[in-house]
Scaffold this motif. Structure first.
Motif, PDB file in Angstrom:
ATOM      1  N   ILE A 186      -5.271   4.924  -5.382  1.00 61.07           N
ATOM      2  CA  ILE A 186      -6.355   5.206  -4.432  1.00 61.07           C
ATOM      3  C   ILE A 186      -6.336   6.687  -4.068  1.00 61.07           C
ATOM      4  O   ILE A 186      -7.360   7.363  -4.063  1.00 61.07           O
ATOM      5  CB  ILE A 186      -6.187   4.383  -3.134  1.00 61.07           C
ATOM      6  CG1 ILE A 186      -6.431   2.906  -3.400  1.00 61.07           C
ATOM      7  CG2 ILE A 186      -7.151   4.869  -2.066  1.00 61.07           C
ATOM      8  CD1 ILE A 186      -6.590   2.101  -2.143  1.00 61.07           C
ATOM      9  N   TRP A 187      -5.142   7.171  -3.763  1.00 62.77           N
ATOM     10  CA  TRP A 187      -4.976   8.570  -3.370  1.00 62.77           C
ATOM     11  C   TRP A 187      -5.556   9.498  -4.441  1.00 62.77           C
ATOM     12  O   TRP A 187      -6.333  10.401  -4.160  1.00 62.77           O
ATOM     13  CB  TRP A 187      -3.487   8.833  -3.149  1.00 62.77           C
ATOM     14  CG  TRP A 187      -3.144  10.223  -2.689  1.00 62.77           C
ATOM     15  CD1 TRP A 187      -3.138  11.346  -3.446  1.00 62.77           C
ATOM     16  CD2 TRP A 187      -2.750  10.614  -1.374  1.00 62.77           C
ATOM     17  NE1 TRP A 187      -2.753  12.426  -2.693  1.00 62.77           N
ATOM     18  CE2 TRP A 187      -2.508  12.000  -1.415  1.00 62.77           C
ATOM     19  CE3 TRP A 187      -2.558   9.937  -0.167  1.00 62.77           C
ATOM     20  CZ2 TRP A 187      -2.097  12.723  -0.300  1.00 62.77           C
ATOM     21  CZ3 TRP A 187      -2.148  10.651   0.937  1.00 62.77           C
ATOM     22  CH2 TRP A 187      -1.924  12.021   0.875  1.00 62.77           C
ATOM     23  N   PHE A 213      -0.605   0.924  -6.606  1.00 59.34           N
ATOM     24  CA  PHE A 213      -1.904   0.848  -5.968  1.00 59.34           C
ATOM     25  C   PHE A 213      -2.188   2.014  -5.000  1.00 59.34           C
ATOM     26  O   PHE A 213      -3.230   2.667  -5.083  1.00 59.34           O
ATOM     27  CB  PHE A 213      -1.959  -0.522  -5.277  1.00 59.34           C
ATOM     28  CG  PHE A 213      -3.047  -0.703  -4.303  1.00 59.34           C
ATOM     29  CD1 PHE A 213      -4.364  -0.673  -4.712  1.00 59.34           C
ATOM     30  CD2 PHE A 213      -2.758  -0.940  -2.968  1.00 59.34           C
ATOM     31  CE1 PHE A 213      -5.371  -0.871  -3.798  1.00 59.34           C
ATOM     32  CE2 PHE A 213      -3.769  -1.136  -2.062  1.00 59.34           C
ATOM     33  CZ  PHE A 213      -5.074  -1.096  -2.479  1.00 59.34           C
ATOM     34  N   GLY A 214      -1.227   2.290  -4.091  1.00 58.07           N
ATOM     35  CA  GLY A 214      -1.437   3.340  -3.095  1.00 58.07           C
ATOM     36  C   GLY A 214      -1.699   4.697  -3.731  1.00 58.07           C
ATOM     37  O   GLY A 214      -2.596   5.432  -3.325  1.00 58.07           O
ATOM     38  N   LYS A 215      -0.925   5.004  -4.768  1.00 57.84           N
ATOM     39  CA  LYS A 215      -1.062   6.298  -5.422  1.00 57.84           C
ATOM     40  C   LYS A 215      -2.387   6.390  -6.189  1.00 57.84           C
ATOM     41  O   LYS A 215      -3.009   7.454  -6.253  1.00 57.84           O
ATOM     42  CB  LYS A 215       0.110   6.506  -6.377  1.00 57.84           C
ATOM     43  CG  LYS A 215       0.094   7.894  -6.992  1.00 57.84           C
ATOM     44  CD  LYS A 215       1.376   8.224  -7.693  1.00 57.84           C
ATOM     45  CE  LYS A 215       1.190   9.418  -8.610  1.00 57.84           C
ATOM     46  NZ  LYS A 215       0.465  10.540  -7.986  1.00 57.84           N
ATOM     47  N   GLY A 273       0.805  -1.223   0.000  1.00 60.67           N
ATOM     48  CA  GLY A 273       0.000   0.000   0.000  1.00 60.67           C
ATOM     49  C   GLY A 273       0.832   1.264   0.000  1.00 60.67           C
ATOM     50  O   GLY A 273       0.298   2.352   0.177  1.00 60.67           O
ATOM     51  N   ALA A 284      -9.954   0.098  -2.586  1.00 59.32           N
ATOM     52  CA  ALA A 284      -9.469  -0.248  -1.249  1.00 59.32           C
ATOM     53  C   ALA A 284      -9.924  -1.650  -0.853  1.00 59.32           C
ATOM     54  O   ALA A 284      -9.133  -2.453  -0.352  1.00 59.32           O
ATOM     55  CB  ALA A 284      -9.947   0.777  -0.226  1.00 59.32           C
ATOM     56  N   GLU A 325       5.578   8.296  -4.735  1.00 59.46           N
ATOM     57  CA  GLU A 325       5.279   9.704  -4.994  1.00 59.46           C
ATOM     58  C   GLU A 325       6.554  10.546  -5.004  1.00 59.46           C
ATOM     59  O   GLU A 325       6.700  11.452  -5.808  1.00 59.46           O
ATOM     60  CB  GLU A 325       4.299  10.207  -3.912  1.00 59.46           C
ATOM     61  CG  GLU A 325       3.919  11.660  -4.004  1.00 59.46           C
ATOM     62  CD  GLU A 325       3.073  11.986  -5.221  1.00 59.46           C
ATOM     63  OE1 GLU A 325       2.440  11.063  -5.763  1.00 59.46           O
ATOM     64  OE2 GLU A 325       3.061  13.167  -5.634  1.00 59.46           O
ATOM     65  N   TYR A 379       2.591   4.630  -0.435  1.00 59.46           N
ATOM     66  CA  TYR A 379       2.248   5.801  -1.231  1.00 59.46           C
ATOM     67  C   TYR A 379       3.417   6.781  -1.326  1.00 59.46           C
ATOM     68  O   TYR A 379       3.720   7.308  -2.392  1.00 59.46           O
ATOM     69  CB  TYR A 379       1.032   6.510  -0.628  1.00 59.46           C
ATOM     70  CG  TYR A 379       0.838   7.906  -1.150  1.00 59.46           C
ATOM     71  CD1 TYR A 379       0.340   8.116  -2.430  1.00 59.46           C
ATOM     72  CD2 TYR A 379       1.201   9.012  -0.396  1.00 59.46           C
ATOM     73  CE1 TYR A 379       0.196   9.392  -2.936  1.00 59.46           C
ATOM     74  CE2 TYR A 379       1.066  10.292  -0.889  1.00 59.46           C
ATOM     75  CZ  TYR A 379       0.567  10.483  -2.157  1.00 59.46           C
ATOM     76  OH  TYR A 379       0.432  11.733  -2.665  1.00 59.46           O
ATOM     77  N   ILE A 380       4.086   7.006  -0.183  1.00 58.90           N
ATOM     78  CA  ILE A 380       5.080   8.080  -0.094  1.00 58.90           C
ATOM     79  C   ILE A 380       6.253   7.861  -1.050  1.00 58.90           C
ATOM     80  O   ILE A 380       6.655   8.770  -1.781  1.00 58.90           O
ATOM     81  CB  ILE A 380       5.631   8.198   1.348  1.00 58.90           C
ATOM     82  CG1 ILE A 380       4.485   8.457   2.326  1.00 58.90           C
ATOM     83  CG2 ILE A 380       6.654   9.305   1.451  1.00 58.90           C
ATOM     84  CD1 ILE A 380       4.895   8.391   3.775  1.00 58.90           C
ATOM     85  N   GLY A 431      -8.075  -4.140  -2.711  1.00 56.11           N
ATOM     86  CA  GLY A 431      -6.720  -4.169  -2.166  1.00 56.11           C
ATOM     87  C   GLY A 431      -6.628  -5.082  -0.958  1.00 56.11           C
ATOM     88  O   GLY A 431      -5.691  -5.863  -0.827  1.00 56.11           O
TER      89      GLY A 431
END
Lengths: 265, 297
Positions: free
Chosen positions: B254-255, B250-252, B234, B271, B240, B236-237, B274
């Motif tokens: 959803i964001w 995936f994380g990005k 998951g 989500a 990015e 995201y950081i 996921g």
């Protein structure tokens, strides 16, 4: 000799990999130049600017406040969960309780953040609480994911120590409340402290969940830092990194020294 | 064991119980509900699941969001990218982390404690700032490019940032302590005499490792791999900050669905999928581990 060489080589490469980026960042925090990577000269300029940056200072204060409150509540509830699961056999829907107290550990933070935000918005529509997103919603979210971590630490400590001590106290007529405060609590105190510390750092470090659940006036430090470095570099963030590293190194050193003096005793 | 719930114990159980139901379970149930709702303009941007009209109770549920996700290669690819990122970085962390954990655990106690503190320092320092450090290093004008130009390996700065290799590097770097620490925890309890015994009995070093050391450190390998694999799915950081547009994760997604497209039902369906997709590797992992334990009993 060959083996020793291999060992030293492995450890040198391994620790260089772990420390090289951090040390470079610290070195460049003393760079006078606004362009981070072009060295101009040694100066404390960015430290001065950092301490005059209202936005960062305020975010730092907000983060500390949320982290200490979140750690305290999460620890209290984590102890309750650990104690309930190891000491109380009759819990309604016990497997469900175990599921609830362990699945936040494996839930990706992006899903946790999304679900909490949608929950806060809906509950605001239905019962008007929380009235707006802000420090309170971030706090609630941080407590929710930290509880599981504290509970695991407390549980492993509670299940590894001799329960007979508690039963002996019970046989001697001590009331359950007294047993908890006089026997169980002192035994698990180290676990409580490390649980609190873990919950504190989890909250301080969280960016994703806080980004979802934050609102006006509740920018935590990671949110502000992220907004500064998402698209580029920031010499102030370099200075901030150096300060955070210094705090962590001092904390780690003091733990090391305390441990060593304890062992010597 | 306290057999019956006495009055003074009730709040002990029910305070955290209620908290988790309210702030963990209900929100998950809610995103499930939104994931089967129909998108529409407005606030909130989805139609209520149940509505009362002159025709009586009407249920506006749909599987359309899920069908939409799984018919679009864009979303499927992002799931696969995340799973492959998690798998690659778990394997890399294991191969880099195992020798480090092994040699730290095998050191003399006085040196071992210092090395352990040195392992914990990056673990406790800010995650975001450690990712940022790589952004600084990998810049076109960054230190790695400068060194490479200086020694004449390249003549122009090469672009090392904003691609999926930078993402893998960032993930391995930030998650390495999560692999090393549980491995260390098991290896430090390990009786070194077993290695000598195995060697004395004529086993080759590789055999000793595969037959003696590896099985005994397996719980550490499993724990470390889970601690890396699960959050990376998951993540995201890191994509990015260090990633580019060559691979989406995936994380990005959803964001962006939530913050950029404001499509709550699709974000919720992503989500929920996921969770399901993440649960499968974990179950397979645990089944394999259980089977292995069973065979060795």
């Amino acid at each position: 000799m060959n083996k020793l060489f291999l060992k030293i080589l492995t450890l040198t490469i391994g620790f260089s990999f772990l420390y090289f980026p951090i040390l470079t960042l610290i070195a460049y925090s003393f760079n006078e130049n606004k362009r981070v990577m072009v060295w101009k000269g040694f100066s404390f300029r960015w430290y001065k600017e950092l301490f005059q940056n209202e936005q960062i200072l305020e975010a730092f204060y907000t983060s500390l406040k949320i982290a200490s409150l979140s750690a305290t509540f999460a620890t209290i509830m984590g102890v309750m969960i650990g104690f309930s699961l190891t000491r109380i056999s009759k819990i309604p829907a016990r497997p469900f309780f175990i599921f609830l107290s362990s699945s936040p550990l494996v839930m990706p933070e992006i899903i946790l953040g999304l679900s909490l935000l949608l929950f806060f918005i809906s509950s605001n529509h239905i019962i008007g609480f929380p009235s707006s997103k802000g420090q309170l919603t971030v706090l609630i979210s941080h407590i929710t994911f930290s509880v599981a971590f504290v509970a695991v630490i407390i549980q492993s400590r509670l299940s590894s120590y001799d329960k007979n001590i508690e039963e002996a106290a019970q046989d001697l007529g001590t009331i359950p409340n007294m047993i908890f405060w006089k026997i169980t609590a002192p035994v698990i105190l180290p676990a409580i402290l490390s649980g609190w510390l873990l919950a504190f750092t989890l909250s301080l470090d969280d960016l994703v969940v806080a980004s979802f659940t934050t609102g006006p006036g509740a920018n935590t430090l990671p949110i502000v830092v992220f907004s500064k470095v998402r698209l580029g570099l920031s010499p102030e963030v370099n200075a901030l990194s150096a300060i955070i590293m210094l705090i962590v190194i001092l904390a780690a050193l003091s733990i090391y020294l305390i441990n060593r003096s304890n062992i010597k005793k | 064991m306290i057999k019956n719930l006495k009055k003074q114990n009730v709040w002990f159980v029910f305070t955290p119980y209620l908290w988790l139901v309210l702030f963990f379970f209900v929100p998950l149930a809610l995103i499930f509900k939104i994931s089967i709702s129909v998108s529409e303009w407005g606030m909130p941007p989805y139609r209520d699941l149940f509505s009362l009209s002159e025709n009586g109770l009407k249920i506006n549920s749909t599987l359309g969001n899920y069908l939409f996700i799984f018919s679009d290669p864009f979303y499927i690819r992002s799931y696969l990218n995340s799973l492959s990122l998690a798998f690659t970085s778990t394997v890399l962390c294991l191969f880099i982390g195992y020798p480090i954990a092994f040699y730290v655990a095998k050191s003399k106690p006085s040196i071992r404690n210092i090395l352990l503190i040195m392992l914990i320092i990056p673990f406790w320092s800010s995650f975001l700032l450690r990712v940022y450090a790589w952004k600084v290093l990998l810049q076109g004008s960054g230190i790695i490019n400068s060194v490479l130009i200086h020694i004449g390996l390249i003549s122009e700065p090469i672009s090392m940032l904003h691609n999926h290799y930078a993402v893998i590097l960032g993930v391995v770097y930030t998650y390495l302590p999560f692999m090393i620490l549980p491995l260390y925890g098991y290896l430090v309890k390990f009786d070194l005499n077993l290695i000598d015994a195995s060697n004395d009995l004529g086993a080759k070093p590789l055999n000793t490792f595969v037959k003696v050391i590896l099985p005994l450190s397996l719980p550490g390998i499993v724990a470390g791999s889970m601690l890396v694999f699960i959050p990376v799915v998951g993540e995201y950081i890191i994509p990015e900050m260090l990633g580019g547009s060559d691979k989406l994760y995936f994380g990005k997604i959803i964001w962006d669905e939530f913050f950029v497209n404001r499509d709550w039902p699709i974000a919720s369906a992503l989500a929920m999928s996921g969770i399901v997709i993440l649960v499968f590797p974990i179950i397979i992992f645990q089944l394999m581990y259980a089977k292995y334990n069973f065979r060795n009993e």
